[in-house]
Design an enzyme around this catalytic site. Structure first.
Site, PDB file in Angstrom:
ATOM      1  N   PHE A 341      41.330  32.966  36.188  1.00 30.81           N
ATOM      2  CA  PHE A 341      42.607  32.989  36.921  1.00 30.81           C
ATOM      3  C   PHE A 341      43.076  31.584  37.308  1.00 30.81           C
ATOM      4  CE2 PHE A 341      39.088  32.947  39.723  1.00 30.81           C
ATOM      5  CZ  PHE A 341      39.443  31.982  40.638  1.00 30.81           C
ATOM      6  N   GLY A 342      42.121  30.660  37.404  1.00 35.05           N
ATOM      7  CA  GLY A 342      42.427  29.337  37.931  1.00 35.05           C
ATOM      8  C   GLY A 342      41.208  28.817  38.667  1.00 35.05           C
ATOM      9  N   ASP A 453      33.048  45.296  41.954  1.00 36.10           N
ATOM     10  CA  ASP A 453      32.452  44.069  41.420  1.00 36.10           C
ATOM     11  C   ASP A 453      31.432  43.505  42.403  1.00 36.10           C
ATOM     12  OD1 ASP A 453      31.956  42.061  39.616  1.00 36.10           O
ATOM     13  OD2 ASP A 453      33.874  41.017  39.881  1.00 36.10           O
TER      14      ASP A 453
HETATM   15  P1  ADP Z   1      36.398  35.446  40.267  1.00 40.02           P
HETATM   16  O1  ADP Z   1      37.295  36.609  40.248  1.00 40.02           O
HETATM   17  O2  ADP Z   1      36.728  34.424  39.219  1.00 40.02           O
HETATM   18  O3  ADP Z   1      34.945  35.816  40.225  1.00 40.02           O
HETATM   19  P2  ADP Z   1      35.926  34.698  43.027  1.00 40.02           P
HETATM   20  O4  ADP Z   1      36.798  35.249  44.097  1.00 40.02           O
HETATM   21  O5  ADP Z   1      34.600  35.331  42.902  1.00 40.02           O
HETATM   22  O6  ADP Z   1      36.722  34.720  41.670  1.00 40.02           O
HETATM   23  O7  ADP Z   1      35.751  33.131  43.299  1.00 40.02           O
HETATM   24  C1  ADP Z   1      35.147  32.262  42.342  1.00 40.02           C
HETATM   25  C2  ADP Z   1      34.253  31.257  43.029  1.00 40.02           C
HETATM   26  O8  ADP Z   1      34.981  30.492  43.982  1.00 40.02           O
HETATM   27  C3  ADP Z   1      33.126  31.888  43.811  1.00 40.02           C
HETATM   28  O9  ADP Z   1      32.021  32.139  43.006  1.00 40.02           O
HETATM   29  C4  ADP Z   1      32.837  30.817  44.870  1.00 40.02           C
HETATM   30  O10 ADP Z   1      32.004  29.824  44.351  1.00 40.02           O
HETATM   31  C5  ADP Z   1      34.204  30.245  45.142  1.00 40.02           C
HETATM   32  N1  ADP Z   1      34.836  30.920  46.300  1.00 40.02           N
HETATM   33  C6  ADP Z   1      35.637  31.986  46.280  1.00 40.02           C
HETATM   34  N2  ADP Z   1      36.020  32.360  47.495  1.00 40.02           N
HETATM   35  C7  ADP Z   1      35.426  31.505  48.354  1.00 40.02           C
HETATM   36  C8  ADP Z   1      35.406  31.375  49.785  1.00 40.02           C
HETATM   37  N3  ADP Z   1      36.106  32.202  50.566  1.00 40.02           N
HETATM   38  N4  ADP Z   1      34.663  30.397  50.315  1.00 40.02           N
HETATM   39  C9  ADP Z   1      33.956  29.561  49.530  1.00 40.02           C
HETATM   40  N5  ADP Z   1      33.929  29.629  48.197  1.00 40.02           N
HETATM   41  C10 ADP Z   1      34.657  30.584  47.587  1.00 40.02           C
HETATM   42 MG    MG Z   2      33.493  36.413  41.412  1.00 40.91          MG
END
Ligand code: ADP
Ligand code: MG
Length: 609
Positions: A341-342, A453
């Site tokens: 997604f980014g 997930d």
């Molecule tokens: P995806 O859908 O690509 O798995 P995520 O929401 O899991 O997206 O986020 C990808 C990565 O970004 C996580 O594995 C983590 O390392 C970092 N990340 C996401 N949300 C947070 C947060 N609230 N605080 C710190 N790191 C975050």
């Molecule tokens: Mg994830």
């Protein structure tokens, strides 16, 4: 709620009197070696073992020692009441006989709650309320997830919040306070003695002030000279209200300490909130002036010490503000993670209340409408959730690209954290974290959301003691009458985390999240290991269908592996839900917390066979 490690024992009766115990033993036939266990009223967490021998009753008190072990005076230490009873069933070691036959509690006789049980639970709530300024749901969540830690904290600092506690004042000042106002018999206060770091009791009787030193023995117990010993000063005071125990009179009316009245007492060693958090007026942070009299003992960080525990929306009207202005955001170059997604960037969110560290999910600018809609859906889901163990969304920002602003979980994904910190993370620590995840999932189940997930990579840590569920990219809100979500087409799915009904029928429910929770547990207890090793998704499907399951990770407690396997029940109808899963995580978490265990005996408090 119970934190009583004996609660699972079929011969445990709770807080029954000595004569009731004898009555139950009589009813059960008075055989030699017939025994039961009951709660001890004098010591926090202590028991009494009642045994029949030669048509006579013998009562042995079982002390809970400061490090969390249990022993009968003069006997060996054991890590729990169950182990202690098991030991004495094989070896009398000073008792009149071995424990031969448990006097089983019949199902219609509930475990009797003790005076201190209620007191203790209210105490926990009151403490959390005052110390962290938490209310309602946040307070409940804090009490449930941190009960063992809080009990320990209270045992050492609870007196600090009592009206009769006057801190470090000289004897003369104690007298002056007793003599000011009315002087009824039994008016009393507790103060710190100047020189020794121990406590003193000042007591009014016949218009005269008496002073007593409170003894504090090597094992950490408090008492009057030659009196009954207690784990905490407040219990001693409660007791002295009933029995003089050598004093001129029982304690009656507290001499109220007016100097601390308006000041909530904060736990010793509490750290200042960071992230620019400014306290509301009248709420001091980092320990009140009175409390600093005793040196703050460095303690482990609790989830409640973090900004991310309570809902940041102090003003419920703020909830309506779904969108964030671009000028409220500062975006760092530091990338926390990335996906298709980014990427997720570190940032700061500025409000009147101060600056907060945030994580910002930034959509790639070249992304299509479809991806944008996906992120909007993720935001809508997160917007409806607020629980300490779920990453909260603070808002959505539409500027150079679409951005989802979330609470920061600075210690990152659980699997990575565990695989790099194998040496410093204990099994108890993992149990505590997975219990928090089960609490977050129980909340999700209750709100009728499916995560779809759940995996260790999507459990983020605020710090080593505080976990939050994240990544709601695949999540769905179920309709009021639906128990599952049906996916039309299979997408890029995390097959190794999915229950059979997800693969076979595209059916997703809280029960399929339970399956994923089992896999997440497996990842956690194998310190970030990869589930099903090198197997491919389709291989895993047949592996499961043939009745196979992953093995117990090395060092993982039996009771935790048993729970994992129940999460991997093939038929979702027979699989436990999160209410049950959380209950079992909680029971195990409570049963092992605050105990020092010899190596290899991690799995404890199993009822006797
Ligand atoms: P995806 O859908 O690509 O798995 P995520 O929401 O899991 O997206 O986020 C990808 C990565 O970004 C996580 O594995 C983590 O390392 C970092 N990340 C996401 N949300 C947070 C947060 N609230 N605080 C710190 N790191 C975050
Ligand atoms: Mg994830």
């Amino acid at each position: 709620m119970t934190t009583d490690p004996a609660a699972d024992l079929p011969f445990y009766y709770g807080s029954i009197s000595r004569s009731d115990a004898e009555e139950y033993l009589k009813l059960a036939g008075m055989a030699d070696g017939l025994f039961l266990l009951r709660q001890c009223l004098r010591s926090l967490g202590g028991y009494v073992l009642s045994v029949v021998w030669n048509v006579e009753f013998h009562h042995y008190s079982v002390e809970k020692q400061l490090i969390g072990t249990y022993c009968i005076a003069g006997g060996k230490s054991h890590c729990g009441p169950a182990e202690l009873c098991e030991f004495y069933s094989k070896d009398p070691d000073g008792l009149v006989c071995t424990l031969r036959k448990p006097c089983l509690r019949s199902p219609d006789v509930p475990i009797k709650a003790g005076v201190f049980d209620n007191l203790r639970e209210n105490m926990l709530r009151e403490y959390v309320r005052q110390a962290w300024n938490l209310e309602g749901e946040a307070m409940e969540q804090a009490v449930i997830s941190q009960a063992p830690q809080l009990e320990k904290l209270i045992a050492t600092t609870a007196h600090e919040k009592m009206t009769w506690y006057h801190g470090k004042i000289p004897r003369q000042e104690g007298e002056r306070r007793l003599y000011s106002g009315a002087q009824p018999d039994g008016k009393f206060l507790i103060r710190d003695r100047e020189e020794s770091g121990t406590f003193a009791l000042s007591l009014m009787y016949g218009k005269t002030a008496y002073h007593y030193q409170i003894l504090h023995d090597k094992s950490g117990k408090y008492s009057m000279p030659e009196g009954t010993k207690f784990d905490t000063v407040w219990q001693l005071v409660e007791y002295l209200k009933m029995k003089p125990d050598g004093l001129v009179t029982v304690l009656r009316e507290p001499c109220v300490n007016n100097t601390t009245k308006q000041t909530p007492v904060l736990p010793s060693g509490r750290r200042q909130r960071t992230n620019g958090y400014t306290p509301p007026p009248g709420v001091p942070l980092g320990g009140s002036k009175e409390v600093t009299a005793s040196p703050p003992t460095e303690r482990q960080m609790l989830p409640m010490d973090c900004n991310e525990f309570a809902n940041p929306y102090h003003d419920p009207n703020d909830l309506k503000k779904f969108f964030i202005n671009r000028d409220q955001l500062m975006i760092d170059e530091v990338e926390l993670g990335s996906g298709n997604f980014g990427c997720v960037k570190k940032g700061v969110f500025k409000t009147q209340k101060g600056h907060t560290d945030v994580a910002i999910k930034v959509l790639k600018s070249e992304n299509e409408k479809l991806v944008k809609e996906e992120m909007m859906r993720e935001a809508e889901i997160m917007h409806q959730l607020s629980n300490p163990y779920i990453v909260r969304m603070l808002g959505l920002c539409e500027a150079e690209s679409l951005m989802l602003v979330m609470e920061m979980a600075a210690a990152g994904p659980l699997n990575k954290f565990l695989s790099t910190k194998k040496d410093t993370v204990t099994m108890e620590n993992i149990v505590g974290l997975m219990h928090q995840v089960s609490m977050g999932m129980k909340y999700l189940e209750e709100k009728n959301f499916v995560h779809r997930d759940l995996a260790a990579r999507n459990v983020l840590l605020v710090n080593q003691q505080f976990a939050k569920i994240s990544d709601f990219g695949l999540s769905k809100a179920l309709g009021a009458d639906d128990s599952y979500y049906k996916a039309r087409t299979a997408g890029k799915w995390p097959l190794k985390w999915y229950a059979p009904e997800c693969m076979n029928f595209h059916k997703f429910s809280s029960k399929s999240d339970v399956w994923s929770f089992g896999i997440t547990m497996w990842e956690a207890f194998s310190y970030g290991g990869k589930p099903y090793k090198k197997m491919k998704g389709p291989e895993v499907i047949s592996f499961i269908a043939n009745g196979n399951r992953m093995e117990c990770p090395p060092g993982c407690p039996d009771r935790m592996y048993a729970l994992m396997k129940d999460c991997w029940t093939y038929k979702h109808e027979d699989r436990p839900g999160f209410v049950k899963v959380e209950e079992r995580m909680r029971a195990f978490h409570y049963s092992i917390s605050n105990k020092t265990l010899p190596e290899g005996t991690a799995d404890i408090a199993e009822p006797l066979k």
